[in-house]
Enzyme design. Structure first.
Site, short mmCIF file in Angstrom:
data_model
loop_
_atom_site.label_atom_id
_atom_site.label_comp_id
_atom_site.label_asym_id
_atom_site.label_seq_id
_atom_site.Cartn_x
_atom_site.Cartn_y
_atom_site.Cartn_z
N ARG A 205 0.86 -1.19 0.00
CA ARG A 205 0.00 0.00 0.00
C ARG A 205 0.90 1.24 0.00
O ARG A 205 1.95 1.27 0.64
CB ARG A 205 -0.93 0.02 1.22
CG ARG A 205 -2.07 -1.02 1.18
CD ARG A 205 -3.06 -0.74 0.07
NE ARG A 205 -4.19 -1.66 0.06
CZ ARG A 205 -4.24 -2.78 -0.65
NH1 ARG A 205 -3.19 -3.14 -1.39
NH2 ARG A 205 -5.32 -3.55 -0.62
N GLU B 183 -3.18 8.37 -3.90
CA GLU B 183 -3.65 7.50 -4.97
C GLU B 183 -5.11 7.81 -5.27
O GLU B 183 -5.92 7.79 -4.33
CB GLU B 183 -3.49 6.04 -4.53
CG GLU B 183 -3.62 5.03 -5.64
CD GLU B 183 -3.31 3.61 -5.16
OE1 GLU B 183 -4.22 2.76 -5.25
OE2 GLU B 183 -2.19 3.36 -4.69
N HIS C 217 -2.00 0.85 -9.75
CA HIS C 217 -2.59 -0.16 -8.86
C HIS C 217 -3.34 -1.24 -9.67
O HIS C 217 -4.52 -1.54 -9.42
CB HIS C 217 -3.53 0.50 -7.85
CG HIS C 217 -3.70 -0.29 -6.59
ND1 HIS C 217 -3.95 0.28 -5.38
CD2 HIS C 217 -3.65 -1.64 -6.36
CE1 HIS C 217 -4.06 -0.66 -4.45
NE2 HIS C 217 -3.90 -1.84 -5.02
#
Length: 353
Positions: free
Chosen positions: A266, A295, A314
């Site tokens: 993450r 993000e 991602h």
């Protein structure tokens, strides 16, 4: 024991058309189970009114989890993600009567391929040759600093399902594997993997690392990072312990070997401004990031322009087999519910994974 799952209703919220063969197979296994499939990708599809009142199991990412008042009979939330951090603080997550399970174990093949594809791109200067090809330029100067993987040390921060598949592939390349876990795993039993497992992948018995490290302190982490790692793969979930754990001090330690950093965990695990500084100073050989903080990464963010970095949005988790794997985890947990057994990939709410 409730083999037919009488009294249970499962609501499947996925961005796919209903999988009729799966529904039929599930119904055959549990004849009294009420199954509702809602394609969240279909803007014209609507949920039946008051459906939450009778739902006991939901399969979802986190699409607007209901409150406890809306879903008073909720028993299990089956996530299709490998982590549960996006659910922290929700009423259902905080409820002791609602179990949360992840789909940990369905992502290792594709994510591991992303890790080594990006690492090998850097090692063999493939990005350079792609640019040369666009210019129709036969430029072979990038061969002088190529380093193969045999004998390199692979450090895996978080030896779960993804980390174990990285170890398997790294070993196939001839790499030495070091593993880091939160809890001590000093016995063969402690090193077993109890998550969902795809046959032929990973390290289910925990036999591949030549050395194990563990701990929750900065000192323990820094000791691991000081082991002359050539490639470090961050496979950690985002928790209160892991948020911001990587910064200036850790990059200085990695600079001794000029480690290549791969983050598929993450984004907030890493301090982004200090990562940019480390890249600009040449403390890292390079970095491959499938996750960032923030993000999505804004267009004007300086991380885009940092040297020797590869960024993807991602997407390393994606595979065309993703849907069938998600459904298989759900089916296995429904079977375990019907038998009164222990759920697979159950989230430890104390630690957050």
């Amino acid at each position: 024991m409730n083999p037919t799952l009488k009294g249970h209703k499962v609501l499947i919220l996925l961005q796919y058309e209903a999988n009729i063969p799966f529904i039929e197979k599930l119904q055959a296994s549990h004849p009294d189970l009420d199954i509702v499939w809602h394609n969240i990708g279909d803007k014209n599809a609507t949920l039946p009114p008051n459906i939450w009142e009778t739902v006991t199991v939901i399969c979802t990412y986190d699409q607007s989890l209901p409150t406890l008042e809306q879903a008073p009979n909720m028993h299990l939330v089956q996530l299709v993600s490998s982590g549960a951090n996006h659910c922290y603080g929700s009423a259902l997550y905080e409820s002791p009567k609602v179990y949360f399970c992840t789909s940990n174990g369905i992502h290792p093949p594709q994510i591991t391929e992303w890790v080594f594809a990006t690492f090998l791109n850097f090692q063999h200067n493939l990005f350079r040759y792609m640019k040369s090809q666009e210019r129709c330029d036969w430029d072979d100067r990038g061969t002088r600093n190529v380093e193969d993987s045999v004998g390199l040390r692979l450090g895996i921060l978080g030896y779960g399902a993804i980390g174990r598949q990285c170890a398997r592939v790294g070993k196939a390349f001839g790499m030495d594997v070091y593993a880091y876990t939160m809890r001590e795993r000093s016995t063969p039993e402690a090193r077993l993997d109890d998550s969902y497992h795809i046959a032929g992948t990973g390290d289910p018995e925990g036999l591949l690392p030549s050395k194990w490290f563990h701990g929750t302190t900065k000192e323990a982490l820094n000791n691991f990072l000081a082991q002359d790692l050539d490639l470090l793969v961050i496979c950690l979930p985002l928790t209160t312990l892991t948020k911001g754990m990587f910064g200036k001090e850790q990059f200085e330690i990695l600079s001794r070997k000029k480690t290549f950093l791969s983050n598929i965990g993450r984004g907030p695990i890493v301090n982004t401004p200090e990562l940019i500084e480390a890249l600009e100073k040449g403390q890292l050989r390079g970095a491959a990031l499938d996750v960032t903080d923030p993000e999505p990464l804004p267009k004007e963010h300086p991380l885009w322009k940092a040297p020797n970095v590869f960024i993807s949005p991602h997407i390393s988790w994606y595979s065309k087999h993703h849907k069938e794997m998600c459904l298989d985890v759900l089916a296995q947990n429904l079977k375990r519910m019907s038998e009164g057994g222990k759920l697979i990939n159950e989230v430890d709410k104390v630690h957050g994974f």
